[in-house]
Structures are given as structure tokens and as C-alpha cells.
Design a protein around this motif. Structure first.
Motif, PDB file in Angstrom:
ATOM      1  N   ARG A  16     -59.716  57.313  19.997  1.00  0.00           N
ATOM      2  CA  ARG A  16     -58.291  57.017  20.119  1.00  0.00           C
ATOM      3  C   ARG A  16     -57.808  56.180  18.943  1.00  0.00           C
ATOM      4  NH1 ARG A  16     -60.264  54.497  25.367  1.00  0.00           N
ATOM      5  NH2 ARG A  16     -62.152  55.476  24.545  1.00  0.00           N
ATOM      6  N   ASP A  61     -52.146  57.337  20.409  1.00  0.00           N
ATOM      7  CA  ASP A  61     -52.438  57.568  21.829  1.00  0.00           C
ATOM      8  C   ASP A  61     -51.924  56.456  22.737  1.00  0.00           C
ATOM      9  OD1 ASP A  61     -54.025  59.946  21.266  1.00  0.00           O
ATOM     10  OD2 ASP A  61     -55.499  58.550  20.427  1.00  0.00           O
ATOM     11  N   VAL A  96     -53.416  62.970  24.992  1.00  0.00           N
ATOM     12  CA  VAL A  96     -53.936  62.077  26.027  1.00  0.00           C
ATOM     13  C   VAL A  96     -54.115  62.835  27.334  1.00  0.00           C
ATOM     14  CG1 VAL A  96     -53.416  60.031  27.418  1.00  0.00           C
ATOM     15  CG2 VAL A  96     -52.992  60.011  24.950  1.00  0.00           C
TER      16      VAL A  96
END
Length: 465
Positions: free
Chosen positions: A188, A192, A219
Motif C-alpha cells: 500500500r 490507498d 482497495v
């Protein structure tokens, strides 16, 4: 020599062809065997799944408390208890967040870092989680399934912890949003999390942690949609059967609905609100169950406040019993310190899906009494509910029965014995107190009336003998 060469030119291709055919057949046979093994594995898993008790047919066990002993032995501790719990009438166990969190071996799991590390990667200061290793977790889940218990995963998908600092170009600030877990899955960065290029707002933040943006398609894919998403890994690889969603105020109800529709399984949300109407709204939007905080707060006011009239208040189970998961306490709350066993008598005899707390069952309260209430719930507590009498100290309610005879529960918060005449659903019938507290077996009159009694600070549960 030339003739031999010519002969080899003829024979060699034939041999190679035969060898190739044999190898191809071997690969085909291996493929067939692999496919057969897969089919057997799937069939075996299906048999296990079909062998589980239906969730909601019994009682859920919250199989942890805050700050359970560290040291990586909790999964082993639970593994030794699941058969006894099943024998007592438990149908599902709710586990704490099982994947690696920022505080590694000391974390209760609510600060998630690597969703795919269940105690097998050396990161965040440890290999194992606080609760144990990946293999120990799988052994626990297998043992629970063998005992016909479903396993509920605690899912924390609002906030993350443990990332490295990076500049977010949206607000020009440094945020801890760079996640590179050793599993290599669901890496990530600032895109995100909130705020990002597409969505700068969010339903709710939690303690300043980096806040996942569920509007981001990536996501959604990584959490529940992709073949190797978090949800599908938990279900298909680890063997979890359902979900307890943490802090659902942090994201919109459609997130839970989409997750449940994508992967299935029993689902319950922690929507921490004492308003029954709000809980009813959320369960309707998410199309899953919720913990009945309205019931929890009414019981707290009733038993700690010594006013059982509070039990006449609005609760989720009264609005939608199929969506209500009732509880007396959990890892975050323990406010019902007076009359806690009476509170269990309430949720075990009323509508909704009751939860029992590990420490209440294993350490703090009388296990024999709780097992008796679990049996009463599973065998007698069916049908709609009518309140027959209530005042400050006394509460009497009737379950009208479905495929069973129903029951009458009498809760007494006074310091003296109480007794009352009540109208039952049974005419000319001998009834008894299935708790054994009163030791009395009266016969209902032809008009279905009968006098029942209850000891001080106690309860009795009546049904035909």
C-alpha cells in the motif's frame, strides 16, 4: 555405416515420438491425479462445512479477551477447549484479529500491518503473533471444524498501522502510508488511504491511524474482490467461516454488504451505538447482523441501576431478532458488574443470537449455570416474546415456541423470594423450573394460569416437564 546412419534417421524420430507420447501421457496422468486430489480436497472441505452447526442455532463464544497472555500460545489454549464448548452447545467461536500487526508479538491485532502474515514471517519484531503461529491457527480451525464449530474472523479494514512515512502529494504532508509487508501481498501507499486523489472525505477516522479508502477500486480488489484477496485468503486458505467487522462506523455499510455478497459467510458488525433505530438502519443497509448495543445498555441500566423496567426499552432484537447478536460483555466493555448472571439469563431466553464472553465462562462466573442457560437457549427458547410482568425488581417474559414448547423466564433482582400468578400457553400441564433454582413442579390450571416463584437475586425458567 551410411546404412546405419539412415537407419538411425528412421528409428530415432520414432523413439523420440514414443518418449514424447509417454511423457505427455505421464503429464496427463499427473494432471488427472492433481485434478482428482483437488476434487477430493474440495469434497472433503465441503463435507466439513456441511457438518458444522448452523450459526445461530446455538451460542457464539467470544474466544478471547483484551490482553490474553502473550507468548504465542493462545491458539493452542483454545484448541484444547473447542470440543468441550461444542458439547455445551456453542456453535461458533469468534477469534481476535489473527494477522500480524504493528506491535508484533505484543499486539491484540487491532493495528493491522500484513493481512497475510498469520505468524510465519519475521517482521514487526516477531515471527509469531501474540496468539501463535500460522500452523497453530490452522490446527485450531481444523479442530473447531471437527467439533462442528464455525470460526469467525475479526476483520479490521478501517485503519492500518506500521507503515513507513511518505509524502502525500494531495496535502503535502508526511503520512505513515508506505506498506511493504513480507508476504508481498496488498502492498500500500498514499493512494490507498485518505486523503487521496479521488476521495478526500471519509465516514470516520480511528486514533490518527492511516485510514484505508474503500472507494478506491484497488482497495476493494485487494480486500475482497480479487481471487487472492484478503477475504478469499481467510476463507479458502485459512478456513474461516464468517466475519466480525471491527469499527464499521469508519466506512459505509455497502463495504460490508459487498464483502458478504462476494465471499459469503455469517457477518456481524460492531456498530457501537445504543440507539436501536440506528442499529436497525445499519443492518438494513449492510444486510448483515449487528451487536445489539441497545440491549447491552438497557441491561446495564436495568441491573446496575436496580430498575428492571429498563428491559421494556427499545432494542435491536425487538425490531429485527434475526439481525441481533446479543451480549453481556466483550473485550471492550465490562460495565454490567451487578447481576451479570441475570443478564445472561435474559439474553439466553430472549430472541437474538447470544454471545458468551470467554472470561465469564472460563474464569469469572459459574460454568455449570452458564451451561444450563446455553441448554435452555438451544432447546426451549423459541418463538415470539411477550412480557408478562415487569417492575423495579421483577421481570417475567414468555417465549411462545416454534418447534419447541417455549418457556417462561422469571428474573428477580430483589433480596427476597418472589412469586406471581401468570398465564402460560399450557393447560393442565405439569411444569418445572429447568434451572433447578426453585425445586417446584406446579400444574397449570385449565385456564393455563399457574403460580411460579424465584429465589432472591436469581432467575427461574419454566416449561412443561
Amino acid at each position: 555405416m551410411k546404412n546405419l546412419q539412415n537407419l538411425l534417421k528412421i528409428i530415432l524420430p520414432i523413439c523420440l515420438l514414443l518418449i514424447g507420447c509417454s511423457k505427455e501421457k505421464l503429464l496427463d496422468d499427473q494432471s488427472s491425479d492433481d485434478q482428482l486430489l483437488k476434487q477430493k480436497s474440495v469434497s472433503s472441505k465441503a463435507v466439513v462445512a456441511s457438518n458444522l452447526k448452523p450459526i445461530g442455532s446455538g451460542v457464539m463464544m467470544q474466544a478471547f479477551y483484551w490482553d490474553v497472555p502473550a507468548g504465542g500460545n493462545w491458539w493452542n489454549t483454545l484448541e484444547g477447549k473447542v470440543q468441550d464448548w461444542s458439547n455445551a452447545g456453542i456453535d461458533a467461536i469468534w477469534l481476535p484479529p489473527a494477522s500480524k500487526a504493528q506491535n508484533g508479538a505484543f499486539s491484540m491485532g487491532y493495528d493491522p500491518f500484513d493481512y497475510f502474515d498469520f505468524g510465519q514471517y519475521n517482521q514487526m519484531g516477531s515471527v509469531e503473533t501474540r496468539f501463535g503461529s500460522e500452523n497453530e491457527l490452522k490446527t485450531l480451525i481444523t479442530s473447531a471444524h471437527n467439533a462442528q464449530l464455525s470460526v469467525i474472523a475479526d476483520i479490521v479494514i478501517n485503519h492500518n498501522s506500521g507503515g513507513q512515512s511518505e509524502i502525500n502529494p494531495v496535502n503535502g504532508q508526511s503520512n505513515w502510508t508506505k506498506f511493504t509487508p513480507l508476504s508481498g501481498k496488498f502492498t500500500r501507499d498514499y493512494n490507498d488511504f485518505h486523503p487521496n486523489h479521488n476521495h478526500g472525505s471519509d465516514s470516520g477516522i480511528f486514533g490518527g491511524f492511516p485510514d484505508l479508502c474503500h472507494h478506491q477500486v484497488r482497495v476493494q480488489n485487494e480486500l475482497w474482490k480479487n481471487t487472492e484477496s484478503v477475504a478469499k485468503y481467510y476463507k479458502n486458505v485459512m478456513g474461516f467461516d464468517g466475519w466480525r467487522f471491527d469499527y464499521v462506523k469508519g466506512f459505509e455499510p455497502w463495504v460490508v454488504k459487498d464483502w458478504k455478497n462476494e465471499v459469503g459467510g455469517f457477518s456481524v458488525g460492531e456498530y457501537w451505538d445504543g440507539n436501536a433505530g440506528t442499529l436497525d438502519w445499519w443492518t438494513g443497509q449492510a444486510e448483515v447482523s449487528a451487536f445489539d448495543f441497545a440491549c447491552y445498555y438497557k441491561m446495564r441500566d436495568a441491573f446496575n441501576g436496580n430498575n428492571l423496567n429498563e428491559l421494556n426499552g427499545d432494542m435491536l432484537w425487538k425490531r429485527n431478532p434475526m439481525r441481533a447478536v446479543t451480549f453481556v460483555t466483550n473485550h471492550d466493555t465490562d460495565e454490567i458488574y451487578n447481576g451479570k448472571t441475570l443478564a445472561y439469563a435474559y439474553i439466553m431466553t430472549h430472541e437474538g443470537y447470544p454471545t458468551i464472553f470467554y472470561r465469564d465462562y472460563e474464569e469469572w462466573l459459574n460454568k455449570e449455570r452458564l451451561n444450563n442457560l446455553i441448554w435452555i437457549h438451544n432447546n426451549l427458547a423459541g418463538g415470539s416474546t411477550n412480557v408478562l410482568y415487569v417492575d423495579d425488581n421483577e421481570y417475567i417474559a414468555k417465549r411462545n415456541g416454534n418447534n419447541n414448547l417455549g418457556l417462561v423466564v422469571y428474573i428477580n433482582n430483589a433480596d427476597t423470594w418472589q412469586e406471581r400468578w401468570i398465564e402460560t400457553n399450557w393447560s393442565n400441564t405439569v411444569i418445572k423450573d429447568y434451572t433447578g433454582h426453585s425445586g417446584w413442579e406446579p400444574t397449570t390450571q385449565s385456564g393455563r394460569w399457574v403460580k411460579i416463584q424465584v429465589p432472591p437475586k436469581s432467575y427461574s425458567v419454566w416449561a412443561p416437564k
